[in-house]
Design a protein around this motif. Structure first.
Motif, PDB file in Angstrom:
ATOM      1  N   LEU A   1      -4.583   0.090  -8.746  1.00 27.04           N
ATOM      2  CA  LEU A   1      -3.087   0.019  -9.164  1.00 27.04           C
ATOM      3  C   LEU A   1      -4.391   0.217 -10.493  1.00 27.04           C
ATOM      4  CD1 LEU A   1      -0.291   0.529 -10.464  1.00 27.04           C
ATOM      5  CD2 LEU A   1      -0.246  -2.427 -10.870  1.00 27.04           C
ATOM      6  N   VAL A   2      -5.264  -0.487 -10.707  1.00 30.94           N
ATOM      7  CA  VAL A   2      -5.618   0.044 -12.447  1.00 30.94           C
ATOM      8  C   VAL A   2      -5.541   1.450 -12.512  1.00 30.94           C
ATOM      9  CG1 VAL A   2      -6.964  -0.637 -14.400  1.00 30.94           C
ATOM     10  CG2 VAL A   2      -6.021  -2.041 -13.036  1.00 30.94           C
ATOM     11  N   ASP A   3      -7.031   1.550 -11.208  1.00 29.22           N
ATOM     12  CA  ASP A   3      -7.880   2.825 -10.794  1.00 29.22           C
ATOM     13  C   ASP A   3      -6.504   4.027 -11.178  1.00 29.22           C
ATOM     14  OD1 ASP A   3     -10.018   4.850 -10.225  1.00 29.22           O
ATOM     15  OD2 ASP A   3     -10.767   3.369  -8.548  1.00 29.22           O
TER      16      ASP A   3
ATOM     17  N   VAL B   1     -16.226  -2.853 -14.917  1.00 35.75           N
ATOM     18  CA  VAL B   1     -15.991  -1.288 -14.610  1.00 35.75           C
ATOM     19  C   VAL B   1     -14.667  -0.728 -14.915  1.00 35.75           C
ATOM     20  CG1 VAL B   1     -16.500   0.563 -13.532  1.00 35.75           C
ATOM     21  CG2 VAL B   1     -17.664  -1.271 -13.361  1.00 35.75           C
ATOM     22  N   LEU B   2     -13.619  -1.652 -14.207  1.00 36.74           N
ATOM     23  CA  LEU B   2     -12.376  -0.538 -14.797  1.00 36.74           C
ATOM     24  C   LEU B   2     -12.131  -1.443 -16.026  1.00 36.74           C
ATOM     25  CD1 LEU B   2     -10.198  -1.114 -10.960  1.00 36.74           C
ATOM     26  CD2 LEU B   2     -10.989   0.608 -12.545  1.00 36.74           C
TER      27      LEU B   2
ATOM     28  N   ARG C   1      -8.299   3.452   2.703  1.00 36.54           N
ATOM     29  CA  ARG C   1      -7.191   2.629   2.342  1.00 36.54           C
ATOM     30  C   ARG C   1      -6.580   2.717   0.998  1.00 36.54           C
ATOM     31  NH1 ARG C   1      -6.111  -2.735   2.420  1.00 36.54           N
ATOM     32  NH2 ARG C   1      -7.599  -4.157   3.588  1.00 36.54           N
ATOM     33  N   GLY C   2      -6.747   2.245   0.842  1.00 38.61           N
ATOM     34  CA  GLY C   2      -7.239   2.240  -0.974  1.00 38.61           C
ATOM     35  C   GLY C   2      -7.236   3.674  -1.293  1.00 38.61           C
ATOM     36  N   GLN C   3      -6.555   3.344  -2.790  1.00 33.55           N
ATOM     37  CA  GLN C   3      -6.183   4.673  -3.760  1.00 33.55           C
ATOM     38  C   GLN C   3      -7.451   4.582  -4.505  1.00 33.55           C
ATOM     39  OE1 GLN C   3      -4.161   6.735  -2.853  1.00 33.55           O
ATOM     40  NE2 GLN C   3      -3.372   5.391  -1.413  1.00 33.55           N
ATOM     41  N   GLY C   4      -7.619   6.056  -5.718  1.00 32.51           N
ATOM     42  CA  GLY C   4      -8.926   6.356  -6.260  1.00 32.51           C
ATOM     43  C   GLY C   4     -10.366   5.751  -5.637  1.00 32.51           C
ATOM     44  N   ILE C   5     -11.301   6.069  -6.859  1.00 34.21           N
ATOM     45  CA  ILE C   5     -12.580   5.282  -6.419  1.00 34.21           C
ATOM     46  C   ILE C   5     -12.582   4.205  -5.651  1.00 34.21           C
ATOM     47  CG2 ILE C   5     -14.633   5.101  -7.106  1.00 34.21           C
ATOM     48  CD1 ILE C   5     -13.878   7.501  -7.087  1.00 34.21           C
TER      49      ILE C   5
ATOM     50  N   ASP D   1       0.917  -1.564   0.249  1.00 33.84           N
ATOM     51  CA  ASP D   1      -0.499  -0.080   0.351  1.00 33.84           C
ATOM     52  C   ASP D   1       0.921   1.400   0.191  1.00 33.84           C
ATOM     53  OD1 ASP D   1      -2.105  -1.271  -0.373  1.00 33.84           O
ATOM     54  OD2 ASP D   1      -2.599  -1.474   1.948  1.00 33.84           O
ATOM     55  N   ALA D   2       2.252   1.461   1.128  1.00 27.64           N
ATOM     56  CA  ALA D   2       3.215   2.309   1.242  1.00 27.64           C
ATOM     57  C   ALA D   2       3.226   2.581  -0.383  1.00 27.64           C
ATOM     58  CB  ALA D   2       4.159   2.253   2.113  1.00 27.64           C
ATOM     59  N   TYR D   3       3.665   1.453  -0.963  1.00 30.11           N
ATOM     60  CA  TYR D   3       4.098   1.419  -2.629  1.00 30.11           C
ATOM     61  C   TYR D   3       3.459   2.200  -3.740  1.00 30.11           C
ATOM     62  CZ  TYR D   3       6.144   0.636  -6.853  1.00 30.11           C
ATOM     63  OH  TYR D   3       7.639  -0.148  -7.902  1.00 30.11           O
ATOM     64  N   LEU D   4       1.916   1.455  -3.353  1.00 27.01           N
ATOM     65  CA  LEU D   4       0.914   2.362  -3.603  1.00 27.01           C
ATOM     66  C   LEU D   4       1.375   3.599  -4.038  1.00 27.01           C
ATOM     67  CD1 LEU D   4      -1.011   1.450  -7.049  1.00 27.01           C
ATOM     68  CD2 LEU D   4      -2.765   0.907  -4.328  1.00 27.01           C
TER      69      LEU D   4
END
Length: 722
Positions: free
Chosen positions: A545-547, A588-589, A695-699, A500-503
């Motif tokens: 990551l894709v988001d 969706v992605l 805690r994740g990124q993006g939508i 998660d830190a890397y992302l």
């Protein structure tokens, strides 16, 4: 049904393995790939059948024989005994599934050792040896250093569950003292802003009577503001009134002056109320001078209205009074203005109580050592101990990043991580360093990573990540940023917090609009990392990551599409193991990226019961992320039927933001795209326990957080708040 899908069905839901889930996922995927190359071989797999546990499965007796020889060699009777089992082809469970793909023989591994962890380690060794490679992505028993790293990286990513899990495992190692574990409890609750829980800690008053690190003092000052002072100060009460009503001096005396100028706005608010009530005009002026934001300065000036000028302190008796009032900064300043051997003991204690090597520490130490050399002071045993501690404190003082990294690479330095953690907020930021200095910093940290201070670098990894993330768009060189990414990718234990830190860092880097060559390099590194960690347990990371890639600036669309296709394709191969939400996001992605992903029909009744809680509800979202409302609505519309998705993107506290925070049935606060002034306004009207933090990124991160929140809470607790 193909063989791989059948094996996954026989494996069942790996959630039942708890903290061992990811290791078992990796072990299974490794064996499943090997099975396709030697279909007449054997495999060790935990099955959903009775008795529960690991089984050796094969298509023929020769496979059983070969598998048993290997397992006997690696496990031995002290770890497990193989017991042949009778299969039932008519069974609708694991036996029937295995029988349908030609598996006719199995033996149960009855564990004889007390440790499941030990047995799994030996199975991993056996599989890795047979396949000719190490199947384990991380050590079987993470060290306390790994766990401490995971704990703080999880807090950096606002992943409370991962942080709590790491902290619990840290307790079990027995490597940390009870005092240090208490400090970590404070860090956990403070970083997650769970102020009420922090205030309710049974040992809080005991902790306030002892010396504490500066980081702990900073968190406790924030707790004090949000639980005791904020409501009164916002209501218009004066500093004197608040100080008296809350009994600040009596209840929190040792905390109030422990940090002269706190690094947080809440901490500075407590400090200025204290300084005003105590008549310490000098501290009031220092606090106002340290604030660069006009809005905060105006608020602090209102809190400081009526501050009196403090009298000059020179007498020993006055220093004693100041020490009794826990005005440690005033004690050291008074001592240095008029050095006196009779006050040396109080001055040394005052510096140590502050928990940091501030600018006065070397001067106090020099003065006291001078008295000792002249024969004007004979330290007693306690003062000798305090002077030794002050020696270590001053010896660890660093003036900045370059000085710190030079010593880190030059000599073994057990306190390197503590020095960085306690002092880096007082240094000039990374954005102020020249390109040669950043290159030097990068080289020195890499040298330390390969040398005697590797553990110290690992302990400080969260500070390094946070510092480069905050400065990535203003640094004169990417050298140090690249180094931190290398450190993350080079961890032998690529745990969830590390990933998660890397992302997070990759997202911050891409948001700056990198050049084509830098973009290509970053994509290649990220693709290699995905190859290492790809498994059902890492699907959410892959989706995030894709988001991130989809909505970040992109100078090379073809390269981006290749990585996205790779990630989505791998995730689709785990389709039988994905939740309804993960399958939906995959679809969706894929549509958004132009890489259509076929979604197999699945039974979503269980998942649907969770998402149905949102039917007819108002879902609030605070975010500065572009198109957040449309993108979130697109995903939720396929899972449930909310009454409304209401988004606010105000950068300051407004009436509309407060109204949304009050009326929303569910409120998502996008901490990755938010302004501090706005989130403070939300905190004023809605407790943290009723805010959903991604805690994740993006939508994808928003939807993941919402699902976790719905799954973790009882439906009755979410009745409409109106």
């Amino acid at each position: 049904m193909n063989r791989a899908d059948a094996l996954r069905q026989a494996l069942g839901d790996t959630v039942r393995f708890g903290p061992m889930r990811e290791r078992i996922e990796v072990l299974f995927e490794t064996e499943a790939r090997a099975w396709t190359q030697r279909p007449d071989g054997w495999m060790v797999i935990p099955l959903e059948r009775k008795p529960a546990g690991f089984y050796l499965v094969s298509t023929d007796r020769e496979g059983q024989r070969r598998g048993q020889e290997v397992l006997d060699a690696f496990l031995g009777p002290a770890t497990a005994v193989l017991e042949p089992q009778t299969m039932s082809s008519d069974d609708g469970g694991a036996d029937g599934i295995l029988h349908s793909i030609g598996i006719r023989h199995l033996s149960y591994l009855r564990r004889t050792t007390e440790s499941m962890d030990d047995m799994l380690e030996r199975i991993e060794d056996a599989v890795a040896t047979v396949d000719g490679k190490d199947a384990r992505p991380r050590p079987v028993r993470p060290s306390h250093v790994d766990l401490l790293r995971d704990f703080r990286l999880a807090l950096l990513g606002h992943n409370g569950r991962a942080a709590e899990r790491a902290l619990e495992n840290l307790r079990l190692t027995g490597r940390l003292s009870a005092e240090n574990l208490r400090f970590l409890d404070v860090e956990l609750l403070g970083r997650l802003e769970r102020w009420k829980e922090l205030q309710a800690l049974p040992y809080l008053q005991e902790m306030l009577r002892a010396r504490r690190p500066r980081a702990v003092n900073e968190i406790l000052l924030q707790m004090l503001w949000w639980t005791e002072l904020a409501e009164r100060c916002i209501g218009g009460q004066s500093a004197d009134e608040v100080y008296a009503q809350v009994e600040l001096g009596a209840r929190f005396g040792t905390l109030l002056n422990a940090v002269d100028i706190p690094i947080t706005e809440a901490g500075r608010s407590v400090a200025i109320v204290t300084a005003t009530a105590q008549g310490d005009r000098g501290r009031v002026e220092r606090l106002l001078g340290a604030v660069a934001v006009d809005g905060e300065r105006e608020r602090l000036e209102r809190l400081a209205a009526g501050a009196d000028t403090v009298a000059h302190v020179s007498a020993v008796h006055s220093i004693q009074d100041l020490f009794d009032q826990a005005q440690y900064g005033a004690v050291t300043r008074a001592f240095l203005e008029a050095p006196d051997p009779a006050a040396a003991d109080l001055a040394v204690q005052a510096v140590l109580e502050a928990g940091e090597a501030n600018e006065s520490a070397p001067a106090v130490l020099s003065a006291v050592r001078g008295f000792e050399a002249e024969g004007r002071l004979r330290p007693n045993r306690r003062l000798q101990r305090d002077l030794s501690e002050l020696d270590r404190l001053v010896d660890g003082t660093c003036g900045g990043w370059v000085e710190w990294s030079a010593r880190l690479a030059r000599e073994r330095w057990p306190d390197a991580d503590h020095v960085l953690r306690s002092q880096h907020t007082q240094w000039a930021g990374l954005e102020t360093l020249s390109e040669p200095d950043l290159q030097h910093l990068a080289n020195q940290v890499l040298a330390a990573w390969g040398g005697d201070n590797k553990e110290q670098v690992k302990r400080a990894l969260d500070v390094l990540c946070r510092s480069v993330a905050e400065a990535v768009d203003t640094m004169r060189s990417d050298a140090f940023f690249d180094t931190v990414l290398i450190l993350l990718a080079d961890q032998p234990n690529l745990s969830e917090p590390v990933r998660d830190a890397y992302l997070l860092l990759v997202k911050r880097f891409l948001a700056c609009g990198p050049a084509e060559s830098d973009y290509q390099e970053r994509l290649s590194e990220t693709s290699r990392l995905w190859t290492l960690i790809a498994s059902p347990a890492a699907v959410d990371w892959g989706l995030s990551l894709v988001d991130v890639l989809l909505y970040a600036p992109c100078p090379e669309p073809a390269a981006r599409l290749a990585v996205i296709s790779e990630v989505l394709g791998t995730c689709q191969s785990f389709e039988q193991r994905l939740s309804a939400r993960q399958q939906l996001e995959l679809e969706v992605l894929g549509d958004e990226a132009g890489v259509p992903v076929r979604r197999a029909p699945t039974d979503t009744s269980d998942a649907g019961s969770v998402w149905k809680r949102l039917d007819g509800a108002v879902v609030g979202l605070y975010s500065l992320q572009p198109r957040a409302q449309a993108l979130l609505a697109n995903r939720l519309s396929r899972l449930c039927h909310p009454k409304k998705i209401d988004v606010n993107s105000d950068k300051v506290a407004t009436a509309s933001l407060r109204a949304l925070a009050e009326r929303a049935d569910y409120l998502i606060v996008d901490i990755w795209h938010a302004k501090h002034a706005a989130t403070d306004a939300i905190d004023e009207v809605r407790p943290k326990s009723e805010q959903i933090m991604p805690r994740g990124q993006g939508i994808t991160g928003l939807v993941q957080a919402l699902e976790e929140h719905l799954s973790a809470t009882d439906g009755a607790a979410h009745a409409v708040r109106r």
